[in-house]
Design an enzyme around this catalytic site. Structure first.
Site, PDB file in Angstrom:
ATOM      1  N   GLY A  35     -14.944   4.496 125.317  1.00 48.24           N
ATOM      2  CA  GLY A  35     -14.954   4.873 123.910  1.00 48.24           C
ATOM      3  C   GLY A  35     -16.334   5.303 123.485  1.00 48.24           C
ATOM      4  O   GLY A  35     -17.312   4.591 123.751  1.00 48.24           O
ATOM      5  N   ASN A 109      -8.591  -4.036 122.317  1.00 42.79           N
ATOM      6  CA  ASN A 109      -8.297  -2.884 123.160  1.00 42.79           C
ATOM      7  C   ASN A 109      -6.789  -2.844 123.338  1.00 42.79           C
ATOM      8  O   ASN A 109      -6.191  -3.802 123.800  1.00 42.79           O
ATOM      9  CB  ASN A 109      -8.989  -3.028 124.525  1.00 42.79           C
ATOM     10  CG  ASN A 109      -8.676  -1.887 125.493  1.00 42.79           C
ATOM     11  OD1 ASN A 109      -8.755  -2.056 126.699  1.00 42.79           O
ATOM     12  ND2 ASN A 109      -8.317  -0.731 124.983  1.00 42.79           N
ATOM     13  N   TYR A 249      -7.249   7.263 136.234  1.00 42.04           N
ATOM     14  CA  TYR A 249      -8.294   8.008 135.540  1.00 42.04           C
ATOM     15  C   TYR A 249      -9.232   7.176 134.668  1.00 42.04           C
ATOM     16  O   TYR A 249     -10.446   7.372 134.710  1.00 42.04           O
ATOM     17  CB  TYR A 249      -7.630   9.104 134.689  1.00 42.04           C
ATOM     18  CG  TYR A 249      -8.551   9.774 133.707  1.00 42.04           C
ATOM     19  CD1 TYR A 249      -9.706  10.426 134.143  1.00 42.04           C
ATOM     20  CD2 TYR A 249      -8.279   9.762 132.348  1.00 42.04           C
ATOM     21  CE1 TYR A 249     -10.563  11.054 133.238  1.00 42.04           C
ATOM     22  CE2 TYR A 249      -9.130  10.388 131.440  1.00 42.04           C
ATOM     23  CZ  TYR A 249     -10.270  11.025 131.891  1.00 42.04           C
ATOM     24  OH  TYR A 249     -11.116  11.626 131.007  1.00 42.04           O
TER      25      TYR A 249
END
Ligand code: SF4
Length: 469
Positions: A35, A109, A249
């Site tokens: 982030g 999160n 990813y």
């Protein structure tokens, strides 16, 4: 619009370290990839909480004076990518409130799929919200709880939310970690001497010299205080649903996620891809940085040489000024540049982790062809991305996901590759070590959503609107 899916947040917490704020700051540095829109740290000195939040990168958000204004031996921190709720300072975490149970700070999160239902009900009952974040719903539920202790109030409030949540919370004398029963997002537990640490990825432990102990288990609550650490599992069990995209990813390759090294998963993804979709070619090149592990695995399995055919400029910010009319758009070239000596006259296999809209892939294929490639074969180390995520990942409109409405051959033609192949669903699960003890969510590939989303959720509204468009 960035042509990638994005992780929404990273969280960090530390208990029992004199320089807790500085350790949190370093931990957030390691989690910066999760982030980049805002960063924040809250600390406790045993009497009261202090917080500092700012828009921008960790490096830009804190200086020595700011860290000095955050005293105490316990800290939590957060980095945020704006998806659920708008990008503004009010939505930056940690959120801190003072209520009947005392002061509490929270970092989250993930994403709560029933936040809008709960929020509507709370508003009807008179609650006033300060932010558009789903996380604030949890704080309202906590503050309204009539339970007699922090622990009981927290369990009562968390029991009412559904979806993805790896939480770190701070009271004046406790660090608390909570992970949803499905285990969507990672949360690791570490030690640094007598200090306890919880964080999204183990790369944050490495940076501060801490050791990895274990993951916070799905459905587990850890209460860390002067008594040491206590674990409770008050939420019952649920089907595991670790986000498989963390391995494909999102997570850093040097992290251990869901008990497995991310780099090893990426190597296996590449190996599996080479077995399923070999290419008659001369060289394997990653689309950096995320395609690197899979490209190395593909090269090892296929016996083709691995070479740096594309170089990434790491110093490009989110936005940049394009040249005026009459000149070519710098577009993707500002981030990636082909190495002609590697590519010219050769049949190139390009390895990437995913194709979202397809526009960036097309530019990359053109760029490689312009650099003299004889053929360009694109290989993707995950299945076609066909649906949005409701569990804390930024996904574009379903209609913008090229694989939601195009066959593989249509996508191949769109990106102008000589061949295109994706990893199979089975191959993906095999490569990340999916088994009875480590089940994964694959909803954005398979359409099988582990937690149903019934009513649009304010924090997810943008995604819902996008998904229905
Ligand atoms: Fe991860 Fe996709 Fe599941 Fe979202 S839908 S949690 S991105 S696997």
């Amino acid at each position: 619009m960035p042509d990638k899916l994005h992780e929404e947040c990273g969280v960090f917490g530390i208990y029992g370290q004199p320089e807790a704020a500085t350790m949190a700051y370093l931990g957030l540095y390691a989690l910066q990839h999760r982030g980049q829109e805002s960063a924040g740290i809250a600390t406790s000195d045993g009497v009261k909480l202090q917080v500092s939040r700012s828009m921008g990168y960790v490096a830009d958000s804190f200086d020595a004076a700011t860290l000095a204004s955050l005293p105490g031996g316990t800290a939590i921190g957060h980095v945020r990518y704006s998806t659920a709720g708008e990008s503004r300072l009010q939505n930056a975490q940690p959120f801190v409130i003072d209520c009947v149970h005392g002061e509490i700070a929270i970092c989250h999160n993930g994403n709560l799929v029933n936040a809008q239902e709960l929020r509507d009900e709370l508003v009807r009952q008179g609650s006033i919200f300060q932010t558009t974040s789903d996380t604030e719903v949890l704080l309202h539920l906590y503050a309204r709880s009539k339970a007699a202790s922090v622990e009981a109030a927290l369990v009562e409030s968390v029991s009412q939310v559904r979806g993805a949540f790896s939480l770190v919370l701070l009271t004046k004398d406790l660090l608390i970690a909570v992970r949803d029963p499905h285990g969507f997002r990672p949360l690791a537990l570490g030690r640094l001497g007598d200090a306890f640490i919880v964080c999204s990825e183990t790369c944050a432990l490495d940076l501060i010299g801490a050791t990895y102990e274990r993951d916070v288990e799905p459905g587990e609550v850890l209460l860390i205080g002067a008594h040491g650490m206590r674990s409770i599992k008050p939420f019952g069990t649920a089907r595991l649903a670790h986000c498989v995209f963390e391995h494909v990813y999102f997570a850093r390759p040097d992290s251990l996620v869901f008990g497995r090294t991310v780099l090893e998963s990426r190597l296996q993804l590449g190996r599996q891809l080479a077995r399923e979709a070999p290419a008659d070619a001369d060289v394997v090149c990653p689309v950096p940085d995320s395609g690197m592990g899979a490209a190395l695995g593909f090269a090892r399995e296929s016996g083709l040489p691995f070479e740096w055919g594309l170089i990434r400029n790491h110093y490009v910010g989110r936005t940049f000024i394009q040249p005026r009319q009459g000149q070519r758009s710098v577009g993707v070239k500002i981030k990636l540049n082909p190495v002609r000596q590697v590519i010219e006259g050769r049949r190139v296999v390009l390895i990437d982790d995913s194709i979202v809209r397809g526009t960036t892939s097309r530019k990359i294929v053109r760029m490689v062809r312009d650099a003299g490639a004889r053929e360009v074969h694109m290989r993707i180390s995950s299945p076609p991305t066909t649906g949005p995520c409701y569990y804390g990942i930024d996904t574009p409109l379903r209609s913008e996901l090229i694989a939601s409405s195009h066959s593989v051959d249509e996508i191949r033609r769109f990106i102008e590759a000589d061949s295109l192949a994706y990893l199979s669903h089975e191959g993906l699960l095999a490569a990340v070590g999916d088994d009875a003890d480590r089940r994964h969510c694959t909803a954005c590939f398979s359409g099988r959503y582990p937690v149903a989303v019934t009513v649009p959720d304010a924090s997810q509204l943008r995604l819902f609107e996008k998904a229905r468009a």
